[in-house]
Design an enzyme around this catalytic site. Structure first.
Site, PDB file in Angstrom:
ATOM      1  N   LYS A   1      30.785 -17.271 -10.678  1.00 31.87           N
ATOM      2  CA  LYS A   1      30.610 -17.094  -9.462  1.00 31.87           C
ATOM      3  C   LYS A   1      29.265 -18.016  -9.000  1.00 31.87           C
ATOM      4  CE  LYS A   1      26.323 -14.142  -9.645  1.00 31.87           C
ATOM      5  NZ  LYS A   1      25.495 -15.163  -9.280  1.00 31.87           N
TER       6      LYS A   1
ATOM      7  N   SER B   1      19.656 -17.046 -14.002  1.00 25.89           N
ATOM      8  CA  SER B   1      18.498 -16.897 -14.139  1.00 25.89           C
ATOM      9  C   SER B   1      17.873 -16.874 -15.852  1.00 25.89           C
ATOM     10  CB  SER B   1      18.574 -15.365 -13.853  1.00 25.89           C
ATOM     11  OG  SER B   1      19.222 -14.429 -14.701  1.00 25.89           O
TER      12      SER B   1
ATOM     13  N   GLU C   1      26.854 -19.451  -4.764  1.00 24.90           N
ATOM     14  CA  GLU C   1      26.229 -18.787  -3.949  1.00 24.90           C
ATOM     15  C   GLU C   1      26.103 -19.056  -2.640  1.00 24.90           C
ATOM     16  OE1 GLU C   1      21.749 -18.614  -4.768  1.00 24.90           O
ATOM     17  OE2 GLU C   1      22.207 -17.887  -7.274  1.00 24.90           O
TER      18      GLU C   1
ATOM     19  N   GLU D   1      22.266  -9.086  -3.182  1.00 27.26           N
ATOM     20  CA  GLU D   1      21.388  -9.760  -3.329  1.00 27.26           C
ATOM     21  C   GLU D   1      19.931  -8.953  -2.887  1.00 27.26           C
ATOM     22  OE1 GLU D   1      20.508 -12.554  -6.295  1.00 27.26           O
ATOM     23  OE2 GLU D   1      18.418 -12.300  -6.582  1.00 27.26           O
TER      24      GLU D   1
ATOM     25  N   ASP E   1      27.958 -17.941 -13.571  1.00 23.11           N
ATOM     26  CA  ASP E   1      26.644 -19.048 -12.885  1.00 23.11           C
ATOM     27  C   ASP E   1      28.282 -20.580 -12.775  1.00 23.11           C
ATOM     28  OD1 ASP E   1      26.304 -17.410 -11.240  1.00 23.11           O
ATOM     29  OD2 ASP E   1      24.214 -16.978 -12.331  1.00 23.11           O
TER      30      ASP E   1
HETATM   31  O1  KIV Z   1      21.454 -15.032 -12.125  1.00 21.35           O
HETATM   32  C1  KIV Z   1      21.592 -14.073 -12.543  1.00 21.35           C
HETATM   33  O2  KIV Z   1      21.478 -13.522 -13.108  1.00 21.35           O
HETATM   34  C2  KIV Z   1      22.676 -13.503 -11.072  1.00 21.35           C
HETATM   35  C3  KIV Z   1      22.564 -12.259 -10.993  1.00 21.35           C
HETATM   36  C4  KIV Z   1      21.119 -11.649 -11.367  1.00 21.35           C
HETATM   37  C5  KIV Z   1      23.149 -11.371  -9.589  1.00 21.35           C
HETATM   38  O3  KIV Z   1      23.589 -14.685  -9.991  1.00 21.35           O
END
Ligand code: KIV
Length: 267
Positions: free
Chosen positions: A116, A49, A118, A185, A87
């Site tokens: 993380k 994000s 997706e 989400e 991420d």
């Molecule tokens: O990219 C991000 O900030 C996220 C969170 C909002 C879960 O994946």
């Protein structure tokens, strides 16, 4: 519950087991890392994000590995207490080998405790490869911002029975492949509740109702400094509390006490 000085996955699992909610926020730099840790945040997501709230893109798609390593390292340099999930950006985990190379960079250069990615069933092999190489993985199901062009916008997922069952299957597949945590989400609260009951790993919700084991918000959203119309699950804690440290403490208290998210924040 008593906190260890440095939060680890065992502690986050113990919070789930005890029913105490986990307070998580995104973070991208050293200054906010210090402020958030001083307020008592347990879990950070250094999320892609950052492409939207820090770098000015209109989606997370253009974010690169260099961007993620740079921001994760800024956080890791000063972070002492919170567990850090970083991420893998779009296009960085197209094959198990590529995912492993890039996840290792996030750990070694970015100080990630967990990475993380997706997606669900389709990610099982990659999750298996990473965990077999001792890299903890957090899955991310429901709305997948890296795929937002396929949905034609940021839309609640899993409203129909078929799509809800597919998201539940994604969550189960990620856990079976070795994922240690799950972000859910933008799904109906009832679906997130079902997923949380179906898995044994901590679930962290964003726009997914109150039943998840923890909550995350994008830091800039909960401070009211993001541009444009905000989704219904966003609450401006800075407007409510008047200073950044008080807003973060207010958010943690609201998550722990179950006051956030309320029905008005849920689908
Ligand atoms: O990219 C991000 O900030 C996220 C969170 C909002 C879960 O994946």
């Amino acid at each position: 519950m008593n906190k260890p000085t440095a939060i680890n996955l065992e502690h986050l699992r113990a919070l789930r087991a005890s029913g105490e909610k986990i307070a998580c926020l995104t973070v991208y730099d050293a200054g906010f890392t210090r402020v958030l840790e001083a307020a008592g945040i347990e879990l950070f997501i250094i999320g892609d994000s950052l492409g939207m709230v820090v770098m000015g893109y209109d989606s997370t798609e253009p974010v690169t590995m260099e961007d993620m390593v740079y921001h994760a390292a800024n956080v890791a340099r000063v972070g002492k207490h919170a567990y850090r999930i970083v991420d893998l950006p779009a296009g960085s985990y197209a094959s198990p080998a590529q995912a492993l190379t890039n996840a290792r960079r996030l750990v070694e250069e970015g100080g990630a405790h967990m990475v993380k990615l997706e997606g669900g069933v389709a990610m099982a092999e990659i999750v298996g490869t990473l965990t077999a190489n001792a890299i903890p993985v957090c899955g991310h199901v429901g709305l997948l911002p890296q795929s937002v062009r396929q949905y034609g916008g940021y839309k609640v997922q899993g409203r129909e029975l078929e799509s809800a069952m597919a998201i539940l299957a994604d969550a189960r597949a990620l856990q079976a492949a070795g994922a240690g945590m799950l972000v859910i989400e933008c799904v109906p609260a009832s679906l997130a509740e079902e997923i949380t009951a179906a898995v044994s790993i901590p679930t962290i919700g964003i726009g997914a109702g109150p039943a998840c084991d923890g909550q995350v918000l994008v830091l800039y959203d909960m401070l009211g400094i993001s541009q444009g119309r905000q989704p219904r699950f966003v609450h401006d804690f800075l407007a409510q509390y008047g200073s950044i440290p008080a807003a973060i403490r207010g958010y943690i208290d609201a998550v722990k006490s179950g006051h956030y998210p309320a029905a008005e924040h849920s689908y």
